[in-house]
Design an enzyme around this catalytic site. Structure first.
Site, short mmCIF file in Angstrom:
data_model
loop_
_atom_site.label_atom_id
_atom_site.label_comp_id
_atom_site.label_asym_id
_atom_site.label_seq_id
_atom_site.Cartn_x
_atom_site.Cartn_y
_atom_site.Cartn_z
N HIS A 1 8.15 -26.61 1.07
CA HIS A 1 7.50 -27.62 0.57
C HIS A 1 6.13 -27.38 -0.28
O HIS A 1 5.29 -28.08 -0.64
CB HIS A 1 7.06 -28.75 1.51
CG HIS A 1 8.10 -29.15 2.27
ND1 HIS A 1 8.93 -30.24 2.20
CD2 HIS A 1 8.68 -28.57 3.52
CE1 HIS A 1 9.98 -30.33 3.03
NE2 HIS A 1 9.67 -29.42 3.88
N GLU B 1 0.97 -1.23 0.00
CA GLU B 1 -0.14 -0.12 0.00
C GLU B 1 0.75 1.23 0.00
O GLU B 1 0.18 2.34 -0.44
CB GLU B 1 -0.90 -0.01 1.25
CG GLU B 1 -2.30 0.19 0.78
CD GLU B 1 -3.42 -0.05 1.96
OE1 GLU B 1 -3.98 -1.17 1.82
OE2 GLU B 1 -3.23 0.64 3.04
N LYS C 1 -12.98 1.97 -1.92
CA LYS C 1 -14.20 2.21 -1.20
C LYS C 1 -15.26 3.10 -1.54
O LYS C 1 -16.52 2.81 -0.95
CB LYS C 1 -13.46 2.97 0.22
CG LYS C 1 -12.53 2.08 1.19
CD LYS C 1 -12.11 2.84 2.23
CE LYS C 1 -11.06 2.30 3.18
NZ LYS C 1 -10.63 2.75 4.35
O1 PA5 Z 1 -3.41 1.63 5.70
C1 PA5 Z 1 -4.55 2.14 5.62
O2 PA5 Z 1 -4.55 3.32 5.74
C2 PA5 Z 1 -5.36 1.29 5.38
O3 PA5 Z 1 -5.24 -0.05 5.11
C3 PA5 Z 1 -6.59 1.34 6.24
O4 PA5 Z 1 -6.01 0.98 7.68
C4 PA5 Z 1 -7.83 0.50 5.84
O5 PA5 Z 1 -8.39 0.75 4.76
C5 PA5 Z 1 -8.89 0.63 7.08
O6 PA5 Z 1 -9.21 2.07 6.96
P1 PA5 Z 1 -9.75 2.69 8.46
O7 PA5 Z 1 -9.01 2.44 9.36
O8 PA5 Z 1 -10.13 4.20 7.89
O9 PA5 Z 1 -11.29 1.69 8.48
#
Ligand code: PA5
Length: 461
Positions: free
Chosen positions: A317, A296, A430
Site C-alpha cells: 500500500h 556494502e 570514516k
Molecule cells: O560491515 C562492515 O564492515 C561495516 O558496516 C562495519 O561493521 C561498520 O562500519 C562498523 O565498523 P566497526 O565494527 O569497526 O565499528
C-alpha cells in the site's frame, strides 16, 4: 527443532512463467554450469587458505562456554541490555533479536521474558534517542555491550564514552567494568587497548571476518545468548546448509542460483534494484541486515545493484504501485515464513455480509495470500520475483537464512569481480569524519574537506 531447510523459489524469474522477454530460460542457466562450478572451486580454495573466515564461524565453538557464562550473569543481574554498535556490528544481532523474540519483548513482564533483560540497540548518534534512552534506564540495572571491529568507529566510541561516564556518575565507588563487555579485534584498535587496560570482559571478532559477515561470531552470539536464543541451533542451522551452498551443481545450489539470476537480471534485463521484501514484521530487521550485506559487499567500481527494503503487506500500500508500473528496473526478493506458531483467525463477518468471506480465515493464510497476490500481479506485469522461505522462525532457520544470503553476496562478488569483504567507501567516509572532528592523524583528510565544507550561501534558499 525443525530440521527442514530454507527454500529458494525462482519460478517467477523463469521464461516458462514470465515469458521469454522478461524471464531467463533453462538453457541459459544450463550454459552457466561450467562457470558455476569454477566459482565454487574458487570459493573452496579461498576458504581453505583462510580467505573466507566467515564461512567457518558455524564450526568455531571455542568461545561458546565463555559467551554462555557471561550471558548467564547478565541475565541474572541486569534488567536492561544496551547494545552499542553500528552497521555490521549491530544489524546482525538486531535482526536475531527481532526475529526470535516477541515483537513486544521490552513490554513483557520479566517472567514472560523468561529471564532475558529488555534489549536496546543504540545505533545512531541522535541526541533525542540517546537522551530518551538514559531517561528510562536505571544505571545499576543496565549492562552495556560495545561492539566495534575496528575499535575506533566514531558513533560507537562516542556512545561508549557517554554510557561509561553515565555509569560512573550514577554508581560512584562501583567498578563499572562489571556492567560492560567489549567485542572488538583481538589485537588492534583503541577499544582493544582500553578493554585490556581496564580489565573489561571482552571477546574477539575473529580475524578476517568483516562486520556484515560477523553475526555468527561473538558479535551476534553474545547478545543472542543474553536474549535466550539457542546459539547452538543458530550455528547448526548455518552448518546444515553448508553442503547446499557449496554444491557445484548450479541447479542444486540456491545461493549460486540466486547470485547468477540477480546478476543476469541486472546485466541482461536492466534490473538495477533489488527489492528485499520480507512478509513478516519479525524479519524486517533481517531485511536491513541483508540490505547492508548486499550494498556494502557489491557496491564498488561502479558495480552492484541497489537494495531497497520493503515490508509485506505494508508496502503493498506504499511502494508496490511503483514496482509494478514505475521504471522497470526492479527485481523482487520475498523473504517468507513457512509456518507461524500463533494462528489468530478472523472470527466472523459480525453481521456484515460483505465481510463473511473472511470468517474463520487465519491471519497466516491472509499474509500468505497477500504475498501470492503480490507475486502474481508482478508476474502478470512481467516483473520478476523470487522468494526465500524459512520453514519456521527459529534459531536453526535463522542460521540457515544468514549463511545462504552471505553466500549469495560472495558469489555475486565473484560475478561482479569485486572484493565482497572490503568497504573502501565506508572507510573513506570514516576518515573524512575523523578529519572533520579533529582526530589526531587525520588532519590531511580534514584539510581536504574543509574548503568544500564552507558551502556558499548563494545555493541556499
Ligand atoms: O560491515 C562492515 O564492515 C561495516 O558496516 C562495519 O561493521 C561498520 O562500519 C562498523 O565498523 P566497526 O565494527 O569497526 O565499528
Amino acid at each position: 527443532m525443525s530440521a527442514e531447510r530454507v527454500r529458494f523459489d525462482f519460478n517467477y524469474l523463469m521464461a516458462d512463467l514470465l515469458g521469454p522477454e522478461a524471464g531467463i530460460t533453462r538453457d541459459a542457466l544450463d550454459g552457466w554450469q561450467p562457470r558455476a562450478k569454477e566459482m565454487v572451486t574458487r570459493f573452496k580454495r579461498a576458504r581453505e587458505r583462510g580467505g573466507a573466515a566467515f564461512a567457518d564461524l558455524a564450526y568455531k565453538r571455542e568461545e561458546l562456554s565463555r559467551i554462555n557464562e557471561l550471558a548467564g550473569r547478565v541475565r541474572s543481574e541486569y534488567k536492561n541490555f544496551v547494545h552499542l554498535g553500528i552497521g555490521g556490528s549491530s544489524l546482525g544481532p538486531k535482526a536475531l533479536h527481532l526475529a526470535l523474540n516477541s515483537p513486544c519483548h521490552n513490554l513483557l513482564s520479566p517472567e514472560s521474558r523468561a529471564g532475558a533483560p529488555r534489549i536496546f540497540f543504540a545505533e545512531n548518534v541522535d541526541p533525542d534517542t540517546l537522551t530518551a534512552l538514559v531517561d528510562i534506564l536505571e544505571p545499576a540495572e543496565t549492562f552495556i555491550n560495545v561492539v566495534s571491529k575496528s575499535g575506533g568507529t566514531v558513533e560507537t566510541v562516542s556512545q561508549f564514552l557517554y554510557f561509561r561516564h553515565w555509569l560512573k556518575k550514577h554508581l560512584p565507588g562501583e567498578d563499572v567494568s562489571r556492567h560492560l563487555a567489549i567485542i572488538t579485534d583481538a589485537q588492534k584498535g583503541e577499544l582493544r587497548r582500553f578493554a585490556d587496560q581496564e580489565g573489561i570482559t571482552s571477546f574477539a571478532v575473529p580475524p578476517g571476518v568483516e562486520g556484515r559477515y560477523s553475526v555468527l561470531s561473538p558479535v551476534g552470539l553474545f547478545p543472542a545468548a543474553v536474549m535466550g536464543i539457542d546459539i547452538d541451533q543458530l550455528l547448526q542451522g548455518a552448518a546444515s546448509v553448508d553442503p547446499v551452498v557449496c554444491c557445484e551443481q548450479l541447479w542444486e545450489n540456491m545461493a549460486l542460483m540466486a547470485a547468477v539470476l540477480f546478476y543476469l537480471y541486472q546485466q541482461e534485463r536492466g534490473k538495477s534494484q533489488l527489492v528485499i521484501m520480507p512478509y513478516s514484521d519479525r524479519l524486517y530487521a533481517f531485511g536491513q541486515w541483508f540490505r547492508q550485506l548486499w550494498a556494502e559487499s557489491l557496491g564498488k567500481n561502479g558495480r552492484g545493484t541497489t537494495p531497497v527494503l520493503a515490508l509485506g503487506t505494508v508496502d503493498q500500500h506504499s511502494q508496490f504501485q511503483l514496482y509494478l508500473e514505475g521504471p522497470r528496473d526492479k527485481l523482487i526478493l520475498f523473504i517468507k515464513v513457512g509456518s507461524f506458531p500463533a494462528r489468530p483467525r478472523v472470527p466472523s463477518g459480525q453481521g456484515v455480509e460483505g465481510f463473511d468471506y473472511l470468517k474463520g480465515r487465519g491471519f497466516d493464510e491472509l499474509l500468505d495470500q497477500e504475498q501470492k497476490a503480490t507475486e502474481l500481479a508482478l508476474a502478470q506485469g512481467q516483473c520478476g520475483s523470487c522468494s526465500l522461505t524459512v520453514p519456521e522462525l527459529n534459531a536453526h532457520g535463522m542460521g540457515q537464512l544468514i549463511f545462504v544470503l552471505e553466500m549469495v553476496a560472495v558469489y555475486a562478488g565473484m560475478l561482479y569481480q569485486v572484493n565482497p569483504f572490503d568497504q573502501p567507501g565506508v572507510e573513506k567516509l570514516k576518515r573524512i569524519l575523523y578529519g572533520l572532528m579533529g582526530r589526531p592523524g587525520y588532519r590531511a583528510e580534514g584539510e581536504e574537506v574543509s574548503p568544500r565544507d564552507k558551502k556558499p550561501g548563494r545555493y541556499v534558499i
